[in-house]
Design a protein around this motif. Structure first.
Motif, PDB file in Angstrom:
ATOM      1  N   ASP A   2     -13.616  55.428 -57.027  1.00 53.48           N
ATOM      2  CA  ASP A   2     -15.020  55.452 -57.419  1.00 53.48           C
ATOM      3  C   ASP A   2     -15.826  54.809 -56.281  1.00 53.48           C
ATOM      4  O   ASP A   2     -15.838  53.591 -56.127  1.00 53.48           O
ATOM      5  N   LYS A   3     -16.463  55.662 -55.470  1.00 58.24           N
ATOM      6  CA  LYS A   3     -17.160  55.168 -54.279  1.00 58.24           C
ATOM      7  C   LYS A   3     -18.275  54.203 -54.648  1.00 58.24           C
ATOM      8  O   LYS A   3     -18.449  53.159 -54.008  1.00 58.24           O
ATOM      9  N   ASP A   4     -19.046  54.527 -55.676  1.00 60.49           N
ATOM     10  CA  ASP A   4     -20.144  53.644 -56.086  1.00 60.49           C
ATOM     11  C   ASP A   4     -19.623  52.276 -56.524  1.00 60.49           C
ATOM     12  O   ASP A   4     -20.196  51.242 -56.178  1.00 60.49           O
ATOM     13  N   ARG A   5     -18.531  52.277 -57.274  1.00 61.13           N
ATOM     14  CA  ARG A   5     -17.967  51.006 -57.752  1.00 61.13           C
ATOM     15  C   ARG A   5     -17.465  50.163 -56.577  1.00 61.13           C
ATOM     16  O   ARG A   5     -17.644  48.944 -56.548  1.00 61.13           O
ATOM     17  N   LEU A   6     -16.839  50.833 -55.598  1.00 63.20           N
ATOM     18  CA  LEU A   6     -16.334  50.125 -54.426  1.00 63.20           C
ATOM     19  C   LEU A   6     -17.474  49.511 -53.625  1.00 63.20           C
ATOM     20  O   LEU A   6     -17.393  48.349 -53.199  1.00 63.20           O
ATOM     21  N   ILE A   7     -18.530  50.291 -53.437  1.00 64.23           N
ATOM     22  CA  ILE A   7     -19.671  49.800 -52.659  1.00 64.23           C
ATOM     23  C   ILE A   7     -20.358  48.636 -53.367  1.00 64.23           C
ATOM     24  O   ILE A   7     -20.686  47.623 -52.752  1.00 64.23           O
ATOM     25  N   LEU A   8     -20.561  48.783 -54.675  1.00 64.21           N
ATOM     26  CA  LEU A   8     -21.203  47.715 -55.434  1.00 64.21           C
ATOM     27  C   LEU A   8     -20.349  46.460 -55.471  1.00 64.21           C
ATOM     28  O   LEU A   8     -20.867  45.342 -55.452  1.00 64.21           O
ATOM     29  N   GLY A   9     -19.016  46.628 -55.521  1.00 74.49           N
ATOM     30  CA  GLY A   9     -18.126  45.483 -55.527  1.00 74.49           C
ATOM     31  C   GLY A   9     -18.200  44.682 -54.241  1.00 74.49           C
ATOM     32  O   GLY A   9     -18.115  43.451 -54.248  1.00 74.49           O
ATOM     33  N   ALA A  10     -18.374  45.391 -53.117  1.00 77.14           N
ATOM     34  CA  ALA A  10     -18.458  44.712 -51.816  1.00 77.14           C
ATOM     35  C   ALA A  10     -19.871  44.239 -51.513  1.00 77.14           C
ATOM     36  O   ALA A  10     -20.055  43.303 -50.721  1.00 77.14           O
ATOM     37  N   ALA A  11     -20.854  44.866 -52.132  1.00 73.10           N
ATOM     38  CA  ALA A  11     -22.248  44.549 -51.809  1.00 73.10           C
ATOM     39  C   ALA A  11     -22.622  43.119 -52.175  1.00 73.10           C
ATOM     40  O   ALA A  11     -23.351  42.447 -51.431  1.00 73.10           O
ATOM     41  N   GLY A  12     -22.105  42.629 -53.308  1.00 68.16           N
ATOM     42  CA  GLY A  12     -22.441  41.277 -53.744  1.00 68.16           C
ATOM     43  C   GLY A  12     -22.035  40.213 -52.746  1.00 68.16           C
ATOM     44  O   GLY A  12     -22.878  39.441 -52.262  1.00 68.16           O
ATOM     45  N   PRO A  13     -20.743  40.128 -52.376  1.00 67.11           N
ATOM     46  CA  PRO A  13     -20.332  39.117 -51.396  1.00 67.11           C
ATOM     47  C   PRO A  13     -21.002  39.283 -50.040  1.00 67.11           C
ATOM     48  O   PRO A  13     -21.391  38.292 -49.412  1.00 67.11           O
TER      49      PRO A  13
END
Length: 372
Positions: free
Chosen positions: A5-16
């Motif tokens: 899930d590209k969106d989930r991966l991007i959002l997961g990394a975006a926070g840190p």
């Protein structure tokens, strides 16, 4: 083939990433406002990290932070906020040091006894908060904060010479007595005065793998995560929510107790007044920054260990070492703010995708009706 899930991966990394970038920018602005060079301190710390002895200190501190952050993360995965990790860590370190100094056993048994006592002490202290929550509904935030204060006073009382403490001759320090060499955990000597990498650091990394496996590949881990997501839904599916709350608090406390073992078994071999403090509070930030994932926590622990140890010589260059405390404090604020921004964006993005799918479904239905 596994689908990502590209969106989930991007959002997961975006926070840190957003938290780290914004904290760096804010730190630079703070240094500029005080009239200091904002880049030079960072250059000095990076240069210091190139020395072998500093690298050993960073690795050792990473192991300590990693264990403490795993303790916090276990609670977070259950939607519990165990602020008492620092108290559990210090009380466990002292009690295990007392037991370790009072007996002499064959090496492996001696070490095992000390480790078990540390885990049981940490679990007992956090279990008090777990029992209060499951039986009386007391918030674990309130109870663990109060237990921190009680642990501090209890440690101060236990280490008095009239109780269990020992005052070395010619020193104002108080200790629990030195653990016999059979209770020392072997490490890796880096030679030439570079220091020793704590052997317990590798135990910490192994526990990170265990943490991931238990949470993601076992029924117990599923029940724990399900209870954290929705206690009522978990109960409806047959999970004893109160038992899971108590179990997670006990596990969190046991890990907190272990976080003092790298220092106790690898270097100090005693508990004294100058035993490191504040580890549990730093671990909260590390767990948040690492998103409660063992790999993310590892990198966050490495970052904070770098800030702690690579800043040791800043004052010799005219820069206060408190710069790193400012950076760590800003990271805390940045983590909270950036994660909330990412959460809100993710929610809007999800709503947008649902709207697009509904619109596409409606258009397809209209085309079929026209063709018919």
């Amino acid at each position: 083939m596994m689908k990502f899930d590209k969106d989930r991966l991007i959002l997961g990394a975006a926070g840190p990433v957003l938290a780290l970038v914004s904290s760096f920018v804010l730190t630079v602005l703070v240094l500029l406002a005080t009239g200091l060079d904002p880049i030079e301190p960072i250059r000095i710390m990076i240069e210091n990290a190139g020395y072998s002895d500093i690298q050993v200190l960073i690795v050792n501190q990473t192991g300590i932070y990693y264990l403490a952050a795993l303790a916090v993360a276990v609670g977070f995965r259950m939607n519990l906020f165990n602020i008492g990790v620092d108290g559990q860590y210090r009380l466990a370190a002292m009690v295990s040091a007392l037991v370790g100094a009072s007996v002499e056993l064959p090496g492996p048994l001696h070490i095992l006894l000390i480790v078990l006592v540390a885990m049981l002490t940490g679990a007992f202290w956090s279990g008090i908060a777990g029992i209060l929550k499951t039986t009386r509904g007391v918030s674990e935030v309130v109870s663990t904060i109060m237990l921190n204060a009680i642990a501090t006073s209890l440690v101060a009382w236990l280490i008095l010479p009239k109780n269990f403490g020992v005052q070395p001759e010619g020193s104002n320090n108080l200790t629990t007595g030195e653990i016999a060499e059979s209770g020392w955990f072997p490490g890796i000597d880096m030679g030439q005065g570079n220091g020793v990498v704590y052997g317990f650091t590798f135990v910490a990394l192994a526990l990170g793998v265990v943490y991931w496996f238990v949470l993601n590949r076992t029924r117990f881990g599923f029940d724990l995560r399900a209870t954290g997501a929705s206690e009522s839904a978990a109960q409806a599916s047959g999970v004893d929510a109160k038992r899971m709350i108590l179990t997670s608090m006990l596990l969190s406390g046991a890990l907190a107790g272990l976080s003092g073992m790298p220092t106790l078994l690898g270097e100090s071999h005693t508990y004294s007044l100058d035993f490191p403090v504040g580890v549990g509070f730093t671990a909260i930030t590390i767990a948040l920054l690492g998103r409660n994932h063992p790999v993310g926590i590892l990198f966050a622990a490495l970052l904070f260990a770098f800030l702690d140890k690579a800043s040791s010589s800043l004052d010799t260059f005219g820069y206060p070492k408190e710069i790193t405390k400012i950076m760590q404090g800003i990271i805390v604020i940045a983590v909270v703010v950036s994660y909330e921004l990412v959460r809100r964006y993710g929610l809007r993005r999800q709503q947008q995708k649902v709207g697009e799918e509904l619109a596409a479904g409606g258009a397809l239905k209209t085309d079929k009706e026209v063709s018919a």
